[in-house]
Design a protein around this motif. Structure first.
Motif, PDB file in Angstrom:
ATOM      1  N   TYR A  77       0.816  -1.216   0.000  1.00 37.52           N
ATOM      2  CA  TYR A  77       0.000   0.000   0.000  1.00 37.52           C
ATOM      3  C   TYR A  77       0.853   1.270   0.000  1.00 37.52           C
ATOM      4  O   TYR A  77       0.317   2.373  -0.084  1.00 37.52           O
ATOM      5  N   HIS A  85       1.189   5.555   2.822  1.00 38.02           N
ATOM      6  CA  HIS A  85       0.322   4.457   2.427  1.00 38.02           C
ATOM      7  C   HIS A  85      -0.975   5.004   1.839  1.00 38.02           C
ATOM      8  O   HIS A  85      -1.495   6.023   2.296  1.00 38.02           O
ATOM      9  N   MET A  87      -4.247   4.348  -1.548  1.00 38.04           N
ATOM     10  CA  MET A  87      -4.813   3.670  -2.708  1.00 38.04           C
ATOM     11  C   MET A  87      -4.727   4.605  -3.907  1.00 38.04           C
ATOM     12  O   MET A  87      -5.045   5.793  -3.814  1.00 38.04           O
ATOM     13  N   ASN A  88      -4.285   4.050  -5.027  1.00 42.28           N
ATOM     14  CA  ASN A  88      -4.111   4.823  -6.256  1.00 42.28           C
ATOM     15  C   ASN A  88      -5.431   4.901  -7.016  1.00 42.28           C
ATOM     16  O   ASN A  88      -6.054   3.883  -7.308  1.00 42.28           O
ATOM     17  N   PRO A 105      -9.893   1.492  -7.207  1.00 38.73           N
ATOM     18  CA  PRO A 105      -8.643   1.640  -6.462  1.00 38.73           C
ATOM     19  C   PRO A 105      -7.630   0.536  -6.757  1.00 38.73           C
ATOM     20  O   PRO A 105      -7.995  -0.603  -7.029  1.00 38.73           O
ATOM     21  N   ARG A 107      -3.555  -0.621  -5.119  1.00 37.66           N
ATOM     22  CA  ARG A 107      -2.642  -0.353  -4.008  1.00 37.66           C
ATOM     23  C   ARG A 107      -1.646   0.741  -4.370  1.00 37.66           C
ATOM     24  O   ARG A 107      -1.236   0.871  -5.518  1.00 37.66           O
ATOM     25  N   GLY A 108      -1.256   1.504  -3.368  1.00 36.42           N
ATOM     26  CA  GLY A 108      -0.410   2.668  -3.585  1.00 36.42           C
ATOM     27  C   GLY A 108       0.918   2.386  -4.246  1.00 36.42           C
ATOM     28  O   GLY A 108       1.521   3.283  -4.841  1.00 36.42           O
ATOM     29  N   PRO A 192      -9.580  -0.266   2.682  1.00 32.78           N
ATOM     30  CA  PRO A 192      -8.942   0.534   1.629  1.00 32.78           C
ATOM     31  C   PRO A 192      -9.582   0.360   0.259  1.00 32.78           C
ATOM     32  O   PRO A 192      -9.601   1.289  -0.550  1.00 32.78           O
ATOM     33  N   HIS A 193     -10.112  -0.823   0.008  1.00 29.13           N
ATOM     34  CA  HIS A 193     -10.669  -1.098  -1.308  1.00 29.13           C
ATOM     35  C   HIS A 193     -12.029  -0.432  -1.522  1.00 29.13           C
ATOM     36  O   HIS A 193     -12.608  -0.543  -2.606  1.00 29.13           O
TER      37      HIS A 193
END
Length: 213
Positions: A77, A85, A87-88, A105, A107-108, A192-193
């Motif tokens: 992340y 950390h 989310m892209n 999203p 992961r970063g 996060p998702h």
């Protein structure tokens, strides 16, 4: 309740207390509403088709990182670009900075160009025939995506081109700022998702607000 959650980023417990419902009920109401709103957000193909129909001269492509509550061990992340950390999310905007489309999203640790390819953005943008302005993270995406010249000691014409590019691309930051003006996206404390669903729900609300003016 959902508007308060998105705008102010309050916890489910705080919302439950404020609206006189249980925390579980607040969680259910909000997540169901977010999912409905997200489902009404523009799809990539439809957003680009409308951009062409509206006669936009060019488009802006950018990535933004939604910060999340994670520890150092969660390396997937971690974004080296942003040094935190998150989310892209990939964002496409009009020349005036109006948000046209936002991705799901990733992961970063996923770079912007890789993210754009994963979501089919590079190919879809090429099909529009419109030039696209983006930052250096998208270099190598293709001739239709215009990025600044790299390197030190560039000749003056390249410096001038980069300055003009930056002026045109500047409004693209407005699209990201519009999303981040909703406090829930300043730092996620939920799964996060959910970042993409939340961003799409916010986009739907922004479109409704614009249409009602």
């Amino acid at each position: 309740m959902t508007l308060v959650y998105l705008r102010k980023g309050e916890t489910y417990a705080e919302l439950g207390a404020g609206f006189a419902v249980s925390t579980t009920t607040a969680w259910r109401y909000i997540n169901e509403t977010v999912d409905v709103l997200a489902a009404h957000a523009p799809k990539l193909g439809a957003a680009l088709a409308k951009a062409v129909k509206d006669g936009l001269p060019y488009l802006l492509l950018d990535g933004t990182l939604v910060s999340i509550d994670r520890v150092a061990a969660d390396r997937p992340y971690y974004s080296g670009k942003h040094r935190r950390h998150g989310m892209n999310l990939q964002v496409i905007a009009a020349p005036d900075g109006s948000l046209l489309w936002v991705s799901g999203p990733l992961r970063g640790s996923v770079h912007d160009l890789a993210a754009a390819r994963i979501w089919g953005v590079v190919r879809a943008l090429a099909a529009t025939g419109l030039p696209v302005l983006a930052d250096k993270a998208y270099q190598g995406a293709g001739p239709h995506i215009l990025t600044p010249y790299k390197g030190r000691d560039k000749p003056e014409p390249q410096k001038d081109a980069n300055r003009a590019h930056a002026r045109l691309r500047g409004p693209g930051e407005r699209a990201n700022a519009q999303l981040k003006s909703w406090r829930i996206l300043r730092k996620l404390r939920c799964c996060p998702h959910r970042a993409g669903r939340l961003a799409k729900a916010i986009h739907t609300l922004q479109l409704r607000e614009t249409a009602s003016r």
